[in-house]
Every structure is written in structure tokens, then in C-alpha cells.
Design an enzyme around this catalytic site. Sequence first.
Site, short mmCIF file in Angstrom:
data_model
loop_
_atom_site.label_atom_id
_atom_site.label_comp_id
_atom_site.label_asym_id
_atom_site.label_seq_id
_atom_site.Cartn_x
_atom_site.Cartn_y
_atom_site.Cartn_z
N GLU A 124 -80.18 41.73 49.35
CA GLU A 124 -79.75 43.14 49.62
C GLU A 124 -81.44 43.84 49.88
O GLU A 124 -81.11 44.45 51.05
CB GLU A 124 -79.24 43.89 48.52
CG GLU A 124 -78.56 44.99 48.87
CD GLU A 124 -77.91 45.80 47.79
OE1 GLU A 124 -77.08 45.02 46.93
OE2 GLU A 124 -78.05 46.83 47.46
N ASP A 125 -82.28 43.50 49.43
CA ASP A 125 -83.53 44.27 49.43
C ASP A 125 -84.63 43.78 50.11
O ASP A 125 -85.66 44.26 50.26
CB ASP A 125 -83.77 44.92 48.11
CG ASP A 125 -82.84 45.68 47.58
OD1 ASP A 125 -82.20 46.37 48.34
OD2 ASP A 125 -82.98 46.10 46.28
#
Length: 763
Positions: free
Chosen positions: A85-86
Site C-alpha cells: 500500500e505504501d
Amino acid sequence: MNKPEYKKFFDLKGLIANIKDYSPEFNQEKFEKAFEFAEEAHTGQLRKDGTTPYITHPVKVTEILAEMHSDEDILIAALLHDVPEDTHKTLAEIEDKFGRDVAFLVDGITKFSKVQYKNNMPQREVESLKKLLLHSIQDPRVILIKLADRLHNMRTLHNIEKPEKRLRIAKETLEIYVPIANLLGIQYLRMELQELCFKYLLPKEYEELRVKIEQQQQDHRKALSEFVHILEQSFKENGINGEIFERKRNLYNIYKKITSEGKTISDVENRIAVRILVDKLSSCYQALGIIHGKFMAKTDKLKDYIANPKANGYKSLHTSVFGHGGYLTQVQIRTREMNIQVEYGVAEHLLRNEVEKLSQDERSAWVNKISELDQYAKKSGEFLENLKLDIFEDRILVYTPEGKGVDLPKGAAVIDFAYAIDPALGNRACGAEINGKTVLITKVLKSGDIVKVLASKTSSAELFWLSFAKTNFAKNQIKIHLKHTSKDRRMHEGARFLQKEFDIASLGVVANMNFKKISEAIGDNFEYSYNNIEDVLVAIGQGDLKAVDVVKSIKKDAKEGRKSGMIKVIVKIVAKNRFGLLRDVSEVLYRNASDMSYLKGYTAHSEEDAYFTAKILVKDIASVGKTFDELVQIEGVKDVYRVSNKGLILTYIFGTITAFLWILHPLLLKMQDQNPWVLNIVLFCLFLSVILVMNVVKKYFPYIRKKLLLWAITFSLPVLSLLILLIEIFYFNLQLNWTSLLIEIAIIYTYLGISFFQFRKRI
Ligand code: MN
């Protein structure tokens, strides 16, 4: 690999040692590889406080999971959970390096990309939650990682600067993750999450209550140690291996309880909360016997959740006694085995090193309902609402006569139970027997009820059931059934329901309201548009549109809608008298109203009908409708209607004008000599006031509206006044303009005639 700068943030070596302690065959190499992979991916990223390296977060999440003795896949996935996600590293790389199972777990936690939903972030949240839950159906371990992730985020919530963001996260935790922890039975997680939410959502109340409870614990410390001492001695004499300790109190639950009882924090009583852990089942009851022998028990507080566990599997004996110093002492007794079940819930399988049992656990069974919910929800928002209502709400456990348990949300009625067993049974239900007593199908169930649904070939699902059904499953089934009935019937039912709500809101006769006004009001508030009134009525009749919502939007359009505050309602009830009627009526009123200033009932000697008038205070217009629905359900009740103060006042005003004109008319007759038109005008005013009174009655008094008597009076009043007038004309020998008089009479009777026939057509 454990860089020195990480020392003050976490202790990876210590974590690995802990894991090896409970799982000696754990693959340390793979774990360290995962740490390095995540560490590299998150390089340069900091947590929200601006100083902590981001990698601290996944390590802390892994720590939480290691405390419940999680397996290798969970621990590795926890280290990697924020990577896709990051960071620039992808899920494919994770699968490549750490295998499919780990990648599946990580994928379940990864939210959908921000780019994809850049215009609709709330939808991104809902869709991501849905993905998480759908992944959990296949592998329940996903949700455990998510809970640990959320717990660490809540523990560090103070680092988030924007207060509104803190509130949003705390609220989401309370609405979604606390119920999930509760359903999974993981009490220790639920309690900490709940307490953190309380702290951020209601900081003042939290602090006040925390200080208060701490103070109480100081105050009763001596009494507590005395209590513990006495029991320890008795346990020893009776050979019970028991531990007694003061239990951490759930501040949020205490707060919820006192506010629901209308009390304040200063009213919280000083209580001692104790937990006793013993070795075996029989010792639980033995310990209970000892406590009851030594101290005075508060009998209504004795609960045996060992014989009757709660829906989430909770097992314990509960009792309250007046302990030392007169303090009310709440005692929970359970075995150490049960304590693990209660504290860890589904995670007990991890603790026992039996991961494979995780997916068979009944406490995970609710996730299977997720795909069904998804199927019924048209919009993302609806999915979330249904999730909160059908799954997250407090549960009750109700049984069939064969002893099969059915898990339902609190507040569910017999209808919900019937549909949950079998939709066909739901459609044919006509009543039920609860614990041997016959009840209505709308009866709200309690945990532990044994319910036998009574079905009949002639009965079928009705529109009003929708206002009593609690679960979306039952509601959807009812709607499906209604759609199979004839269009005519749906329209008729829709009209009846809308009229009922119109009457409650004093909006008059549905047929008299023009469609433009209705459609304009609906148009702004609903996504569908309707071409004519029939469409609207059919939509109501099949449950797609709520009559009360139509009324609400009309009222809002007319800027009359009350935004908040209570509504005072005078209810009139007509019923066939019987023994117990007053009790049933007052029970429904008592349950629905926030306050009742009076309830009067009377029966005429010759009549078998009883009439009740009650003045109640309710929270909104929708609850008025629900109260009426429930009142109509009572055996013998024929009619329920709202007495309108406005209607009463208008009737009074027009009545006074009429009477005034009659009293004054001899005087006016004299004036007639000067102006021949005076009499005509007076006569016209008289007729006009009769029509106005009639319309007011029609609009505000639905009960009278249905009676032909209203029409008989309306028709005869002008005749009566004409008769008197004729007598006067001949007696006083008046000179009248007969043509204008006849025209006036013709106009009035035409009007009355038309409205009568229009009205008959409607009923
Ligand atoms: Mn995270």
C-alpha cells in the site's frame, strides 16, 4: 540487520526469542528476510510523530500478534502488511519471496489504491473493508492481523495532528473493529480498543470516569483484601485451587450503562469487581456456593453463562454479593480454560497451536454472511449500514423447539427468526409461541427464548412487517414476496400506508395533495423519480419507498420539518373491550414513548367499545408511525389516530364564527332593509364556514372522516339553515333576491356533491 538506531523503538531480538519460546520450529531466517524486505521498502518513511521510523509500526503489530502465539505466516504477513500500500514494492514480489499464503494475507489487508478511488475516498474505505472480510472468509487469519494493526494505530493515535482525523479513526474503530473483536470473542482486544475509542471520542467523560473509578478502588482497597482473604481461606479448606483478583473495569461499558439510565458519572456506585479463576468446572459451582454461604447475595444478579453461554461463546458464572464494608461486589467465576476462551476468543486456537481449527470456529461463522450482504446492497453505503445492523449489533441467541440456536441481532422480532429458519416459513407465519405463550409475529425476542413459529396457509407477508423486521435478510425476503402480489394490491396497500402517515402528520387526504408537490418533495431526497402518484403508491406498497420518508420530505419541503426535539402526540384508540386491554395498550405506549403525561380510558355502559386517549412524547415522526403500527397489532384494537391540536383549534374557530353569525343574524336581518345584499353575504359566509369545518375535520380527524355521519351533518346543515331562513322570510315578510340565493345554494351543493363522490371513490 538490527540497526542500532532502531534500539530505542523496538527490540527485534527479544521478539524473535519470544516467538521461539512458544514455537521452537519457527523459521527465523525467513522472518529476518521479511523484516529486511519491509525495512528496505519503508526506508526513509516516518510515522506520524515525525521521528519514529515507519518500520516500527509493522514490528509492533507483529509483537501484538506474537502475544497471542500467532503462526509464522501471520507474523511474516504482519511485518509486510503495509508494503504494497505504501511503498514501491509490489504484492507480486511478496508472493515470489514469501509464498502465496503470506501474499494472500497481505493482500486482504491492503486497501485499494488511492488513485483508483481518488474522487470517492469513503467508497475506497468500504470496498477495502469488503475485500478484507471476503479474504477472511477464505482465511480468518487476515482479520486478526487487521485487528492488531488497528490496535497499534489506536495506541499511537495521539500522534495524529488533525483532531477531525483522530475522531474519524476512533469512530471507525468503535463502529467496525470493536464489534469484530467482539464477534470473534477476543475480549482483551475489544476492551483495549473500546477504551482507546472512549478516550478520544469523549475525552472529558473518559478522564472524569477514570479518576472516579481509581478513587473508588482506593476507597474499597481494605474491604477488597478482607473479601479476598476470607475466600482464599475457604478455598484452601475446600481444596479449591483458585485465584482471586480485582478485575479491570470496562470504563466504556460503565459509561454506556449510566448514560442509558439517565445518570451522570458522579452517580456511579462504588463497586468491587472481582474475578475468580479455578481449575475445573465443578470448582466454579463450589466456589459460588462458598461465596453465597459467606455473603448475602443479590439474587437477581445470578447468571449462569456456563450452562447458557452467550452468543459469542462467553462462559462464566456471575453473581453479586454484599461484600465486606457493605460494598456491592460483582464476582465472575470461571475455569482457567474458559478464561483463555473468553479473553482470546478465536485466537485461542493460535494459543493452542491449532491454526487449522480457526476456520471451523463458530465465532468466525459470521464472515460467511458477508457475501450475502454484498449481494443485497445496491450501494457501498448500504453495505456498511447492513453490516453494522445485521452483523455488528449486539446479538441474542434464540432457540427452535428442537433446540437449534439461531443467532440474531438484539431487537429482532419473531418475523426475523421465522425468515432466518426458512424464508417459506417467514412468508406463512401468523404468530408464535414463546416459551409456551402465544405471541404476535411482531414480538421482540429475548436471548434464550424458545420460539415455535405458527404458520398458516392463508397468511402471507404483509407490508407492515417491514417496520418490525430488524434484519435486512427478513426485510429483503418480505420485499421479494410483496413484489409477487398483484399491482392493484400493492397500490391499495401503498395508499393505505401513505394515508396513515399523512394522518399522523396532519397532511390531510392523500388524494387531495397534488402529485407535483409530492414528486418535487420526493425528487430531492430519493434517487428514483416517479411519473405519477400510482408509481409512488406501488413503490410504497412493495416496500421500496417508505411512506414516512415521503411525509418527511414533504414536511421538509414545506420547511416544517422538525430537525430535532421531541414531538407531542395525542393518540386516540378505539378498541373492542376485553380484560387486559389497558395493560397491553399502556405497555406499547410505555415502550415507545419517552414520556407520557396522561392516559385516559373509558367505556360507555351500553357499549362494548373502549376509548383511550393518551398524550405521549416521542422522538420523531417515524416513531409515531411505529407506535401506531404496534397499537393496531393489539388484539381488539379497531382504530388508532392522532388528535391534532391544530385541527381542534381550527374547528373551534370556524365553529365560533358560525355560531356568531347565527346569533347576530336577527340584527343583520334588520340591516337588510338598508342593503338587500347583506343577507346574501351572511348566508354565503354561513355556507362557507360549514364547508371549512368539514374540510378541517376531513384533514385532521381521520376517524370521523371515515364515518358517513360527517357527510350527513355537512349536507343537512345548509338545509337546516335554509329552512330557518325560509321561515324567517315568510314571518318577517322579507324581500329577497331569489336568483342570487338559488345560485349560492346550487354552488354549495354542487361542491359538496363532487367532494362526496370523490371521497367515496377513494374508500
Ligand atoms: Mn498498518
